[in-house]
Design a protein around this motif. Structure first.
Motif, PDB file in Angstrom:
ATOM      1  N   LEU A  70       0.856  -1.183   0.000  1.00  0.00           N
ATOM      2  CA  LEU A  70       0.000   0.000   0.000  1.00  0.00           C
ATOM      3  C   LEU A  70       0.893   1.234   0.000  1.00  0.00           C
ATOM      4  O   LEU A  70       1.816   1.338   0.818  1.00  0.00           O
ATOM      5  N   LEU A  71       0.620   2.191  -0.892  1.00  0.00           N
ATOM      6  CA  LEU A  71       1.426   3.411  -0.975  1.00  0.00           C
ATOM      7  C   LEU A  71       0.602   4.609  -0.543  1.00  0.00           C
ATOM      8  O   LEU A  71      -0.450   4.902  -1.129  1.00  0.00           O
ATOM      9  N   SER A  72       1.057   5.289   0.501  1.00  0.00           N
ATOM     10  CA  SER A  72       0.470   6.558   0.939  1.00  0.00           C
ATOM     11  C   SER A  72       1.641   7.453   1.310  1.00  0.00           C
ATOM     12  O   SER A  72       2.211   7.333   2.392  1.00  0.00           O
ATOM     13  N   ILE A  73       2.005   8.347   0.427  1.00  0.00           N
ATOM     14  CA  ILE A  73       3.324   8.966   0.485  1.00  0.00           C
ATOM     15  C   ILE A  73       3.406  10.159   1.427  1.00  0.00           C
ATOM     16  O   ILE A  73       4.379  10.334   2.150  1.00  0.00           O
ATOM     17  N   HIS A  74       2.385  10.999   1.475  1.00  0.00           N
ATOM     18  CA  HIS A  74       2.603  12.350   1.985  1.00  0.00           C
ATOM     19  C   HIS A  74       2.319  12.561   3.465  1.00  0.00           C
ATOM     20  O   HIS A  74       2.794  13.530   4.040  1.00  0.00           O
ATOM     21  N   GLY A  75       1.545  11.706   4.116  1.00  0.00           N
ATOM     22  CA  GLY A  75       1.127  11.990   5.483  1.00  0.00           C
ATOM     23  C   GLY A  75       2.129  11.551   6.531  1.00  0.00           C
ATOM     24  O   GLY A  75       3.144  10.916   6.241  1.00  0.00           O
ATOM     25  N   LEU A  76       1.854  11.920   7.769  1.00  0.00           N
ATOM     26  CA  LEU A  76       2.638  11.438   8.906  1.00  0.00           C
ATOM     27  C   LEU A  76       2.025  10.108   9.338  1.00  0.00           C
ATOM     28  O   LEU A  76       0.985  10.080   9.987  1.00  0.00           O
ATOM     29  N   ILE A  77       2.686   9.021   8.975  1.00  0.00           N
ATOM     30  CA  ILE A  77       2.110   7.695   9.205  1.00  0.00           C
ATOM     31  C   ILE A  77       2.999   6.907  10.162  1.00  0.00           C
ATOM     32  O   ILE A  77       4.208   6.802   9.966  1.00  0.00           O
ATOM     33  N   ARG A  78       2.367   6.363  11.200  1.00  0.00           N
ATOM     34  CA  ARG A  78       3.042   5.451  12.121  1.00  0.00           C
ATOM     35  C   ARG A  78       2.000   4.489  12.675  1.00  0.00           C
ATOM     36  O   ARG A  78       0.805   4.649  12.428  1.00  0.00           O
ATOM     37  N   GLY A  79       2.465   3.516  13.440  1.00  0.00           N
ATOM     38  CA  GLY A  79       1.574   2.450  13.869  1.00  0.00           C
ATOM     39  C   GLY A  79       0.693   2.770  15.047  1.00  0.00           C
ATOM     40  O   GLY A  79      -0.256   2.039  15.333  1.00  0.00           O
ATOM     41  N   GLN A  80       0.990   3.838  15.768  1.00  0.00           N
ATOM     42  CA  GLN A  80       0.199   4.186  16.944  1.00  0.00           C
ATOM     43  C   GLN A  80       0.157   5.703  17.108  1.00  0.00           C
ATOM     44  O   GLN A  80       0.965   6.420  16.552  1.00  0.00           O
ATOM     45  N   ASP A  81      -0.837   6.175  17.879  1.00  0.00           N
ATOM     46  CA  ASP A  81      -0.981   7.609  18.177  1.00  0.00           C
ATOM     47  C   ASP A  81      -0.933   8.464  16.912  1.00  0.00           C
ATOM     48  O   ASP A  81      -0.135   9.401  16.795  1.00  0.00           O
ATOM     49  N   LEU A  82      -1.789   8.144  15.957  1.00  0.00           N
ATOM     50  CA  LEU A  82      -1.825   8.921  14.714  1.00  0.00           C
ATOM     51  C   LEU A  82      -2.160  10.384  15.011  1.00  0.00           C
ATOM     52  O   LEU A  82      -3.059  10.679  15.805  1.00  0.00           O
ATOM     53  N   GLU A  83      -1.445  11.270  14.363  1.00  0.00           N
ATOM     54  CA  GLU A  83      -1.625  12.709  14.614  1.00  0.00           C
ATOM     55  C   GLU A  83      -2.713  13.265  13.687  1.00  0.00           C
ATOM     56  O   GLU A  83      -2.456  14.136  12.853  1.00  0.00           O
TER      57      GLU A  83
ATOM     58  N   GLU B  73      14.705  15.971   3.753  1.00  0.00           N
ATOM     59  CA  GLU B  73      14.436  15.096   4.892  1.00  0.00           C
ATOM     60  C   GLU B  73      13.266  15.597   5.724  1.00  0.00           C
ATOM     61  O   GLU B  73      12.575  14.811   6.368  1.00  0.00           O
ATOM     62  N   GLU B  74      13.038  16.924   5.725  1.00  0.00           N
ATOM     63  CA  GLU B  74      11.996  17.474   6.593  1.00  0.00           C
ATOM     64  C   GLU B  74      10.599  17.212   6.021  1.00  0.00           C
ATOM     65  O   GLU B  74      10.435  16.898   4.846  1.00  0.00           O
ATOM     66  N   TYR B  75       9.628  17.358   6.885  1.00  0.00           N
ATOM     67  CA  TYR B  75       8.228  17.167   6.504  1.00  0.00           C
ATOM     68  C   TYR B  75       7.768  18.374   5.685  1.00  0.00           C
ATOM     69  O   TYR B  75       7.957  19.518   6.083  1.00  0.00           O
ATOM     70  N   ILE B  76       7.186  18.127   4.515  1.00  0.00           N
ATOM     71  CA  ILE B  76       6.677  19.199   3.668  1.00  0.00           C
ATOM     72  C   ILE B  76       5.263  18.842   3.205  1.00  0.00           C
ATOM     73  O   ILE B  76       4.893  17.675   3.149  1.00  0.00           O
ATOM     74  N   PRO B  77       4.444  19.844   2.874  1.00  0.00           N
ATOM     75  CA  PRO B  77       3.089  19.566   2.385  1.00  0.00           C
ATOM     76  C   PRO B  77       3.127  18.765   1.086  1.00  0.00           C
ATOM     77  O   PRO B  77       4.090  18.834   0.325  1.00  0.00           O
ATOM     78  N   LYS B  78       2.044  18.050   0.822  1.00  0.00           N
ATOM     79  CA  LYS B  78       2.008  17.165  -0.353  1.00  0.00           C
ATOM     80  C   LYS B  78       2.169  17.926  -1.653  1.00  0.00           C
ATOM     81  O   LYS B  78       2.686  17.389  -2.631  1.00  0.00           O
ATOM     82  N   GLU B  79       1.731  19.207  -1.694  1.00  0.00           N
ATOM     83  CA  GLU B  79       1.836  19.977  -2.933  1.00  0.00           C
ATOM     84  C   GLU B  79       3.295  20.239  -3.318  1.00  0.00           C
ATOM     85  O   GLU B  79       3.587  20.551  -4.469  1.00  0.00           O
ATOM     86  N   GLN B  80       4.206  20.144  -2.359  1.00  0.00           N
ATOM     87  CA  GLN B  80       5.631  20.384  -2.641  1.00  0.00           C
ATOM     88  C   GLN B  80       6.381  19.095  -2.976  1.00  0.00           C
ATOM     89  O   GLN B  80       7.595  19.117  -3.186  1.00  0.00           O
ATOM     90  N   LEU B  81       5.663  17.980  -3.018  1.00  0.00           N
ATOM     91  CA  LEU B  81       6.323  16.691  -3.237  1.00  0.00           C
ATOM     92  C   LEU B  81       6.486  16.318  -4.707  1.00  0.00           C
ATOM     93  O   LEU B  81       7.245  15.407  -5.036  1.00  0.00           O
ATOM     94  N   TRP B  82       5.781  16.989  -5.598  1.00  0.00           N
ATOM     95  CA  TRP B  82       5.704  16.509  -6.975  1.00  0.00           C
ATOM     96  C   TRP B  82       7.076  16.363  -7.630  1.00  0.00           C
ATOM     97  O   TRP B  82       7.314  15.417  -8.377  1.00  0.00           O
ATOM     98  N   ASP B  83       7.999  17.275  -7.366  1.00  0.00           N
ATOM     99  CA  ASP B  83       9.324  17.194  -7.999  1.00  0.00           C
ATOM    100  C   ASP B  83      10.173  16.057  -7.452  1.00  0.00           C
ATOM    101  O   ASP B  83      11.245  15.773  -8.004  1.00  0.00           O
ATOM    102  N   HIS B  84       9.727  15.413  -6.376  1.00  0.00           N
ATOM    103  CA  HIS B  84      10.527  14.370  -5.740  1.00  0.00           C
ATOM    104  C   HIS B  84       9.935  12.968  -5.938  1.00  0.00           C
ATOM    105  O   HIS B  84      10.486  11.992  -5.445  1.00  0.00           O
ATOM    106  N   LEU B  85       8.826  12.875  -6.662  1.00  0.00           N
ATOM    107  CA  LEU B  85       8.151  11.583  -6.795  1.00  0.00           C
ATOM    108  C   LEU B  85       8.922  10.601  -7.680  1.00  0.00           C
ATOM    109  O   LEU B  85       8.865   9.389  -7.463  1.00  0.00           O
TER     110      LEU B  85
END
Length: 719
Positions: free
Chosen positions: A12-25, A92-104
């Protein structure tokens, strides 16, 4: 490729969010909402299935002092067959999904290397959202892995929502990279073997807008519900501090509760529920009404749309003298929602969703899982839910009598109430639990993983450009409506041309009245609905109100002063309250007793900046100076980036005249020739059809070749 004896390996691919196994923000920002929770719960549900040997939830690795170190961990094991895999790409830092397109592209290359270093490739790639769709499409072609996709939201639809909020097309493009997103969605649809949606309505109102939409690839698998969180009452619910807080304003707090829970949004139609309750003394005797509509400290601090909803609610409560019978709690926390459902269930109550349109209906599933029978709008997702669970009744949201009748039926028939409660609990387990979702998912996707099924693609003819470049605009009364057979033929044509042309309805009717008429004649939801003579604009899907237009026309608008000036004039009488709206004062006019010019002169003398118009010889509307159907049409065309020369307008009354004059391509159908629009006979770019109603519109569409050259043949030198 998986053999018959091997268990499945799903990525499963979900690229942009803060994803972890517990305590989802959840709610930290726009990128950490429902999709984050969805993919984590989906991964957990799939990993628990016996046919599945491995599930990878793949996202971006983040090393950022501003967020938890959890997101820097390359592999996070959540169980023997489930892990979160984090791939390096971009900063390396967290950025909004709209800024990810050049890195896909880097993400795709790095993920391909990760897969190649393993003993086997995944059997299925399942992308979530457009950015993951772009990455997964590349990998599907490169590695030969079947692609499954879930859009969650779509760029063409999101763009409409941004336009409705007041952002112009240039800003939307710059800020949200909408062109790249829509191109990625087209590529994903062109690649995917299956597309998973929540409802049939999601398919017809959203995916059909895309060139590469293929009906055969769509699969409806509703999302699961956490049955550990939403469950029936266990006893003692009506003795809790939360219960005391919720019912403290009720005179008889231990009556059954009619519960509604939604945002304070006009489309949620909560006022109709109060009207249904207020018009039924029997209902008031049987039960209390509780409306949980967001959180508020001061209504005046809410955004304008919510203010208007609460104003309508409070006026309706006052009109029917429902004080002590209706609760409108000011505050609740997200974690209290399951307990609110259980309190209503323990009271012997009913959950009601009276929304004008409801794409899915998650609250209905939550209520059913909590032991509440449900009553819901017959539009959209609720039809599927009640069909599957058989745990309630569908109502016409535009008819208060339909709502009150359904409520009385459930509240007075205890065996029926108990049957609906029990069937709802069973139906949610069978159809809407994560276990049920995972089982249906595996049944649909396993043949694809084992290459036993393959989508037979139909030829696709791409149109030029990302956005539809023309519009078909029509009034409703005595124009579009009048010949049902021709109307259905016209609707078929509009559906066939949906990816090329916007469908717009412009009417003097109020929003709810227009919806009622559209429903009666089976007219599909337009892309844009202009109501109340151009004072309100709604965008599909879900008919979101255009707040920017409302702000624009609220200029020197003083309806109370206008009403006072016109009070008592001969030949002028206010229409009923249900015909009035925030930006429209509607009167009946007798032209034999008072002339339109007299009214205009009086208002101008008193320095009232208003627009005055008459329709059908007997209806008079007073609007803000900046509002009319023609001005609303031009605003819409500018928002959509459509030249007026590519806007076709079919008018039905004098109120449509300013839509038809100017650069638009206009038509007057035969049944209107000798009435208010006859003076347009010598105006350029106006065609007088020989046929009435929808047949006349079809004739004019052909005359202008709207779906081809889209021009006036007289200007092109043609006969």
């Amino acid at each position: 490729m998986t053999t018959a004896n091997e268990t499945l390996y799903i990525a499963l691919l979900s690229i942009h969010g803060l994803i972890r196994g517990q305590d989802l923000e959840l709610g930290r920002d726009a990128d950490t909402g429902g999709q984050t929770l969805y993919v984590v719960e989906l991964a957990q549900a799939l990993a628990s299935q016996p046919q599945v040997g491995q599930v990878d939830l793949i996202t971006r690795r983040l090393v950022d002092d501003e967020i938890s170190a959890d997101y820097a961990e390359e592999i996070e094991h959540l169980g023997p067959s489930l892990r979160i895999v984090r791939i390096n790409a971009g900063p390396e830092e967290y950025i909004p999904k709209e800024q990810l397109w050049d890195h896909l592209d880097s993400f795709a290359d790095n993920l391909a290397e990760f897969f190649s270093a393993q003993e086997r490739f995944p059997d299925i790639l399942h992308s979530h959202y457009a950015d993951a769709g772009y990455v997964a499409s590349r990998l599907a072609h490169q590695l030969g892995i079947p692609l499954i996709h879930t859009g969650h939201s779509l760029g063409r639809v999101k763009r409409n929502r941004f336009l409705a909020s007041g952002l112009n097309a240039e800003v939307i493009e710059q800020r949200f990279k909408m062109s790249r997103r829509i191109e990625a969605e087209e590529m994903t649809l062109a690649t995917a073997e299956r597309v998973v949606t929540s409802t049939h309505q999601e398919i017809t109102e959203q995916y059909e807008l895309y060139d590469h939409y293929q009906p055969e690839q769509m699969r409806i698998i509703p999302p699961g519900t956490d049955l550990n969180q939403f469950h029936p009452p266990g006893g003692g619910e009506v003795e809790t501090p939360l219960f005391e807080t919720l019912v403290r304003h009720l005179k008889e707090p231990h009556k059954p509760l009619i519960l509604a829970l939604s945002r304070p949004d006009k489309r949620k139609n909560i006022t109709a529920l109060i009207e249904a309750y207020g018009q039924s003394p029997e209902l008031q005797e049987l039960a209390n009404l509780m409306i949980v509509a967001g959180n508020r400290d001061d209504i005046d601090d809410l955004e304008e749309g919510a203010q208007e909803v609460f104003h309508e609610l409070l006026v309706a409560v006052d009109r029917h003298d429902l004080f002590g019978k209706v609760a409108l709690p000011k505050h609740h926390e997200r974690c209290q929602v399951p307990a609110i459902y259980r309190i209503a269930a323990a009271s012997g109550g009913v959950f009601v969703n009276p929304a004008l349109t409801e794409p899915f209906g998650l609250t209905l599933i939550e209520a059913a899982a909590s032991g509440l029978p449900i009553i819901a709008t017959e539009d959209g997702g609720p039809r599927d839910i009640i069909h599957n669970c058989r745990n309630g009744l569908l109502i016409d949201p535009l008819d208060p009598a339909s709502i009150s009748s359904a409520l009385l039926k459930l509240l007075t028939d205890r065996p029926l109430w108990e049957d609906c409660r029990d069937r709802g609990l069973q139906g949610v387990r069978e159809h809407y639990s994560w276990e049920a979702h995972a089982q249906r998912y595996i049944a649909q996707m396993e043949p694809i993983a084992r290459r036993a099924e393959r989508l037979e693609r139909q030829p696709v003819v791409e149109r030029s450009g990302l956005y539809r470049n023309r519009a078909i605009v029509s009034d409703l009364d005595l124009n579009l409506i009048g010949d049902d057979r021709a109307l259905q033929e016209l609707i078929t044509v509009l559906r066939q041309q949906r990816t090329q042309a916007h469908f717009v309805l412009a009417t003097g009717r109020r929003f709810d009245s227009a919806l009622k008429l559209m429903k009666k004649h089976q007219i599909p939801e337009p892309d844009v609905l202009i109501t109340s003579s151009g004072t309100e604009i709604y965008h599909a899907p879900e008919l979101i109100g255009d707040s920017a237009w409302a702000r624009h026309i609220d200029y020197h608008w003083a309806p109370h002063q206008v009403r006072k000036l016109l009070a008592g004039l001969p030949g002028l009488k206010l229409q009923p309250k249900h015909e009035q709206s925030r930006f429209k004062l509607s009167y009946y006019i007798d032209p034999e007793r008072i002339k339109l010019e007299e009214i205009k002169a009086l208002l101008h003398q008193e320095e009232q900046s208003v627009h005055v118009q008459m329709a059908f010889g007997q209806y008079l509307d007073i609007l803000p100076l900046r509002a009319s159907k023609g001005l609303a049409l031009r605003y819409m065309a500018e928002l959509k980036g459509i030249p007026l020369e590519r806007v076709f307008v079919a008018g039905g009354s004098g109120a449509d005249e300013d839509m038809m004059r100017g650069n638009t391509l206009a038509a007057v159908v035969a049944n209107r020739h000798d009435e208010e629009l006859s003076q347009l006979i010598d105006v350029e770019r106006i065609y007088f059809s020989s046929k009435p109603h929808a047949a006349g519109i079809l004739e004019a569409l052909d005359y202008y070749d709207v779906f081809g050259r889209c021009c006036d043949p007289r200007e092109a030198g043609q006969p």
